[in-house]
Design an enzyme around this catalytic site. Structure first.
Site, mmCIF file in Angstrom:
data_model
loop_
_atom_site.group_PDB
_atom_site.id
_atom_site.type_symbol
_atom_site.label_atom_id
_atom_site.label_comp_id
_atom_site.label_asym_id
_atom_site.label_seq_id
_atom_site.Cartn_x
_atom_site.Cartn_y
_atom_site.Cartn_z
ATOM 1 N N GLU A 108 21.091 -8.234 9.117
ATOM 2 C CA GLU A 108 21.447 -7.996 10.516
ATOM 3 C C GLU A 108 21.154 -9.244 11.344
ATOM 4 O OE1 GLU A 108 20.024 -4.285 12.169
ATOM 5 O OE2 GLU A 108 20.136 -3.280 10.236
ATOM 6 N N TYR A 109 22.130 -10.092 11.522
ATOM 7 C CA TYR A 109 23.522 -10.036 11.061
ATOM 8 C C TYR A 109 23.925 -11.453 10.667
ATOM 9 C CZ TYR A 109 23.704 -5.528 13.422
ATOM 10 O OH TYR A 109 23.450 -4.250 13.819
ATOM 11 N N GLY B 298 16.099 -6.124 3.910
ATOM 12 C CA GLY B 298 16.435 -6.684 5.206
ATOM 13 C C GLY B 298 16.039 -5.778 6.347
ATOM 14 N N ASN C 14 14.265 -6.162 11.730
ATOM 15 C CA ASN C 14 13.043 -6.964 11.865
ATOM 16 C C ASN C 14 13.024 -8.159 10.914
ATOM 17 O OD1 ASN C 14 11.997 -5.334 13.887
ATOM 18 N ND2 ASN C 14 10.961 -3.971 12.431
ATOM 19 N N TRP D 143 0.837 -1.212 0.000
ATOM 20 C CA TRP D 143 0.000 0.000 0.000
ATOM 21 C C TRP D 143 0.866 1.253 0.000
ATOM 22 C CZ3 TRP D 143 -4.432 2.102 -1.070
ATOM 23 C CH2 TRP D 143 -4.827 3.299 -0.466
ATOM 24 N N TRP E 47 21.468 7.678 9.233
ATOM 25 C CA TRP E 47 20.239 6.964 9.574
ATOM 26 C C TRP E 47 19.504 7.836 10.592
ATOM 27 C CZ3 TRP E 47 17.545 2.873 7.864
ATOM 28 C CH2 TRP E 47 16.417 2.518 8.622
#
Length: 407
Positions: free
Chosen positions: A144-145, A101, A104, A73, A354
């Site tokens: 990760e990771y 990735g 989560n 969406w 980030w």
């Protein structure tokens, strides 16, 4: 000032955005679209001229080695991907990648795909098809990771084979292959064969943050540039970068990651608020990001504007702020300038942030729009031709008009 000299200075100024070899890689958390009020950030809100690369996050990976949309969406119906890629119309030099990735996603599916020759090959082709379909310039691998978070010990070796397969397919299409990697020694040694990562990746985005948090039981900086008294000597930006280089990474491929957020804590004693003070757990969620133990720069600067006390630690070259039993360690204009200077001194390929959506985009706190990202641009992208421009401008201006541009 002579006419030709005026034109030359103007021309050099126009090159400032394009001539700097250093990269400013900007991750965009697409879910910021769902935030309320000033926290809502759509792709159309992004400033395409302040980044050399924008990375759209995240897409997922399934066990059949297919690239999967995590929020069709948002990504498709609301134009998340299309509008992010369209930023290249504003800045033709911009590269837009997609990240696959994230935390989560975990490590299990990557582990399955990377451990199978047929699945590695299938994923490489699926990745190429996905990039081509949505008109990206490449893909960022955010596993990760390897060998952690649901992975297997053999992931370290298999990650190299995974990247080798991708690089071969990407080179045929002139796509960029990058990866976000954990910074600290323990993670690097467990997860990464650094010389071979260096061989197959165009860019290595070192996540040199999350070095301290509520899990420590005491206050600590999210991303200290240097070690403080009594701190873990491996958990600072300087040591992380030096160790990656010593392990076999080319400095010009290393992109220094910096956070536009801070790690927050609830103090055990409101009167004990220095670095290393005992804590009871994560800090209270902010009104924008609504995450325990984490505050965006906009939330932090709003707190400071409302009266929080700020302390700058000259040893670690980072600020922290507190009020009552709430405490946060973060990066501000001063500390980011130090980190940009550090990246230049070490000859790194550039810096990474980030994430874009956590900056003070709308000048809520009075530091200007895109407070942190503008700071990085000013330090990283203007200095290379600055001396030449200043000297030309001074040399060909009347004495009474001598001044220093960009001062």
């Amino acid at each position: 000032m002579k006419y030709w000299a005026v034109l030359l200075v103007a021309w050099l100024n126009s090159l400032l955005v394009y001539c700097a070899t250093d990269k400013i890689v900007c991750y965009y958390g697409s879910w910021a679209y769902y935030r309320q009020g000033i926290g809502k950030v759509a792709p159309t809100d992004l400033n395409a001229k302040l980044c050399t690369h924008i990375i759209y996050t995240f897409v997922g990976l399934n066990e059949a080695a297919e690239v999967k949309l995590l929020d069709p969406w948002l990504d498709i119906s609301l134009g998340g991907i299309k509008n992010t890629v369209a930023l290249k119309q504003v800045n033709p030099n911009l590269k837009v990648l997609v990240a696959i990735g994230g935390w989560n996603q975990g490590g299990a599916r990557f582990s399955i795909v990377a451990g199978s020759p047929s699945l590695r090959k299938r994923f490489a082709q699926n990745a190429v098809n996905f990039i081509k379909e949505y008109k990206f310039d490449g893909m960022d691998i955010d596993w990760e990771y390897p060998a952690g978070n649901g992975g297997l010990p053999q992931d370290k070796a298999n990650f190299v084979l995974f990247l080798q397969e991708l690089r071969s397919a990407f080179d045929q299409n002139k796509y960029i292959l990058s990866a976000a990697v954990g910074g600290a020694r323990a993670r690097r040694e467990e997860s990464y064969d650094v010389p071979n990562l260096n061989k197959y990746l165009h860019l290595i985005h070192v996540m040199a943050y999350d070095l301290h948090g509520s899990w420590d039981g005491k206050t600590g900086a999210n991303a200290p540039l240097y070690a403080g008294p009594g701190d873990n000597p491996d958990l600072n930006v300087d040591v992380i970068i030096q160790q990656w280089i010593q392990a076999g990474a080319s400095p010009d491929k290393l992109i220094l990651g910096m956070g536009f957020y801070g790690r927050s804590f609830t103090l055990a004693n409101a009167n004990n608020h220095g670095i290393g003070a005992q804590t009871l757990g994560p800090g209270i969620p902010g009104p924008i990001t609504r995450a325990s133990g984490s505050l965006s720069y906009t939330e932090i600067c709003s707190n400071i504007k409302a009266g929080w006390t700020v302390v700058y630690d000259n040893k670690q070259q980072i600020p922290y702020a507190f009020q009552g039993n709430q405490w946060v360690g973060y990066d501000n204009i001063q500390s980011l300038e130090k980190k940009v200077d550090y990246a230049k001194t070490k000859g790194l390929g550039g810096v990474m942030v980030w994430s874009l959506d956590q900056d003070d985009i709308r000048n809520v706190c009075g530091g200007g729009s895109w407070t942190l990202l503008a700071t990085i641009n000013r330090k990283l992208r203007l200095t290379y031709l600055r001396y030449m421009i200043v000297m030309l401008d001074v040399a060909y201006s009347p004495p009474e008009n001598n001044y220093l541009p960009f001062a």
